[in-house]
Design an enzyme around this catalytic site. Structure first.
Site, PDB file in Angstrom:
ATOM      1  N   SER A  49      37.801 -32.603  26.262  1.00 44.51           N
ATOM      2  CA  SER A  49      37.531 -32.607  24.830  1.00 44.51           C
ATOM      3  C   SER A  49      38.817 -32.570  24.002  1.00 44.51           C
ATOM      4  O   SER A  49      39.638 -33.462  24.073  1.00 44.51           O
ATOM      5  CB  SER A  49      36.600 -31.444  24.491  1.00 44.51           C
ATOM      6  OG  SER A  49      36.131 -31.511  23.179  1.00 44.51           O
ATOM      7  N   ASP A  98      37.897 -36.212  18.138  1.00 43.18           N
ATOM      8  CA  ASP A  98      38.664 -35.530  19.172  1.00 43.18           C
ATOM      9  C   ASP A  98      38.698 -36.391  20.436  1.00 43.18           C
ATOM     10  O   ASP A  98      38.247 -37.540  20.425  1.00 43.18           O
ATOM     11  CB  ASP A  98      38.107 -34.133  19.455  1.00 43.18           C
ATOM     12  CG  ASP A  98      36.754 -34.160  20.146  1.00 43.18           C
ATOM     13  OD1 ASP A  98      36.044 -35.178  20.011  1.00 43.18           O
ATOM     14  OD2 ASP A  98      36.398 -33.175  20.822  1.00 43.18           O
ATOM     15  N   ASP A 116      37.116 -36.681  23.239  1.00 43.26           N
ATOM     16  CA  ASP A 116      35.929 -37.329  23.792  1.00 43.26           C
ATOM     17  C   ASP A 116      34.946 -37.751  22.706  1.00 43.26           C
ATOM     18  O   ASP A 116      33.818 -38.145  22.994  1.00 43.26           O
ATOM     19  CB  ASP A 116      35.239 -36.427  24.820  1.00 43.26           C
ATOM     20  CG  ASP A 116      34.649 -35.166  24.216  1.00 43.26           C
ATOM     21  OD1 ASP A 116      35.122 -34.744  23.142  1.00 43.26           O
ATOM     22  OD2 ASP A 116      33.736 -34.588  24.832  1.00 43.26           O
ATOM     23  N   ASP A 164      33.141 -36.312  20.437  1.00 46.44           N
ATOM     24  CA  ASP A 164      31.911 -35.624  20.052  1.00 46.44           C
ATOM     25  C   ASP A 164      32.133 -34.693  18.864  1.00 46.44           C
ATOM     26  O   ASP A 164      31.202 -34.019  18.422  1.00 46.44           O
ATOM     27  CB  ASP A 164      31.297 -34.863  21.238  1.00 46.44           C
ATOM     28  CG  ASP A 164      32.182 -33.735  21.766  1.00 46.44           C
ATOM     29  OD1 ASP A 164      33.334 -33.601  21.311  1.00 46.44           O
ATOM     30  OD2 ASP A 164      31.708 -32.993  22.658  1.00 46.44           O
TER      31      ASP A 164
END
Length: 445
Positions: free
Chosen positions: A102, A241, A243, A245
């Site tokens: 992340s 960010d 990833d 999400d």
């Protein structure tokens, strides 16, 4: 019962160190495959990843473990976490995997799992997988070894779906948008989506090299995007960010709006349109008191959960709510996605912006936040600071001092060796004294 490997969002750690090793990833995939392989017939798993160099190692190791467990693997390549959740369900896969840490630095990595419905695994499922990992049945032979297929159109599928989430007849023509992809998973799909919808884009963080993910860019470092908004005279900035999400919005002056402000705008917008289920927004204990007070004034209920978008989604599913999220920028809209989706949340914000005809700054400051202070304190894994009487006493005294003007929240991070000391109070001086006092006592250990 505590878990040995799973944290608040999958399994995470420094790449090359336990548990983020190739050896562990093979065993983990075999255990997960064993858990999800039920009945006869072929079983399939989809695997996505962000742009970290260690993603190659973990992808190949997981692929080996899943095929050994008799599962067919569909490799998606670099793609956003929410796309993995969606493709798991739409491709009728038994399981989805996202390899990502992340917003963490490039030296970290993580593994997140999605069930066949596209939602992240429950605590019960994670406990069962850990029992297989630590038990005697791991690695039992299977009759058929799985196959591996690289799905070359996964990014295109996600772009086309993301565009459908924008309300009918809404286009982004005439809008100038800075989009910062954090050199992460959405470095192709997010700019492509916005451009195809008609926007003029200024792309940042779209040159991943395996080591620069989240490095001075993205939702945790929006300064570069803020400067680009001002330099280019953009209407808005969108920061994702690693990833994709999470999302942070920047108005036309480059000023940051966090997840709380985004949720305030979208929840109110949906409530007025009759779209907000049960007139309720779900957020975590970290969301600002100002958000709660603002929503109450709009006739909207705020339900709080523990920290982690997985717990937000669980509460949403139990209560039949369709919007929730976190102050950090996870915005979950189950009408569109099974987890936080930064791009889709950004499109919803852009639709509201288009409809209003106002500048972004008029939509990014729905409420005045109560002063909030967060101090992250590193601790040694060999100690449990929150279980020590000296720390418990300090916390109890802090709660009493803030009781009349705010609140205190102390918790261990589920993804890093940190204690997060957070407080809110109308009295800024008192707030600083309480939060820093507790942080220093933990740091002294």
């Amino acid at each position: 019962m505590s878990k040995s490997y799973f944290g608040t969002d999958g399994i995470r750690g420094r790449a090359g160190h336990h548990p983020m090793t190739a050896e562990f990833a093979v065993r983990l995939a075999m255990a997960v495959g064993q858990y999800f392989r039920r009945g006869e017939g072929r079983h399939r798993v989809v695997i996505g990843k962000d742009t970290r160099r260690s993603g190659y190692m973990l992808e190949n190791a997981l692929t080996g473990g899943f095929t050994a467990a008799g599962m067919d693997v569909f490799a998606l390549g670099p793609i956003a976490t929410p796309a993995v959740g969606r493709l798991t369900h739409s491709m009728r896969a038994d399981l989805g995997v996202m390899i990502s840490a992340s917003h963490n630095p490039a030296h970290d990595n993580g593994i997140k799992f999605f069930g066949p419905d596209g939602y992240k695994l429950s605590d019960e499922a994670e406990h069962a997988i850990e029992a297989i990992l630590d038990g005697d049945t791991l690695g039992q032979p299977v009759d058929v070894i799985g196959r591996v297929t690289r799905l070359n159109d996964s990014a295109g599928r996600y772009v086309e779906y993301a565009k459908t989430t924008l309300p009918d007849r809404v286009r982004l023509d005439g809008m100038k948008i800075v989009i910062d992809c954090a050199n992460g998973a959405a470095y192709k799909t997010a700019p492509e989506t916005l451009w195809e919808l008609g926007a003029q884009i200024i792309p940042l963080g779209v040159s991943p090299n395996g080591y620069n993910i989240n490095d001075g860019c993205g939702s945790t470092h929006p300064e570069m995007a803020g400067q680009a908004v001002r330099d280019h005279g953009a209407d808005i900035g969108i920061c994702l960010d690693g990833d994709a999400d999470r999302i942070i919005i920047l108005d036309e002056t480059g000023t940051v709006a966090d997840g709380d402000q985004i949720m305030a705008l979208l929840a109110t917008h949906w409530a007025r349109a009759g779209r907000l289920n049960h007139n309720t927004l779900v957020a975590t204990v970290m969301s600002n008191l100002g958000l709660e007070r603002y929503l109450r004034g709009q006739g909207i209920t705020l339900r709080r959960t523990g920290v982690g978008d997985r717990y937000v989604v669980e509460e949403m599913r139990v209560g039949g709510f369709n919007m929730g999220g976190e102050q950090s920028g996870h915005i979950v809209m189950t009408d569109y996605a099974t987890t936080g989706d930064g791009l889709v949340a950004g499109l919803q914000f852009l639709a509201a912006l288009k409809e209003s005809g106002k500048p972004a700054s008029a939509l990014t400051r729905s409420f005045e936040p109560v002063p909030q202070l967060l101090e992250n304190v590193k601790f040694s894994p060999q100690i449990a600071p929150l279980e020590l009487p000296v720390i418990q006493d300090a916390i109890a005294q802090g709660e009493v001092r803030l009781a009349q003007t705010g609140r205190l929240l102390i918790r261990k991070s589920g993804t890093e060796p940190l204690v997060r000391v957070m407080g809110e109070s109308e009295d800024a001086a008192l707030l600083k004294d309480v939060v820093m006092g507790i942080a220093e006592k933990i740091r002294a250990l």
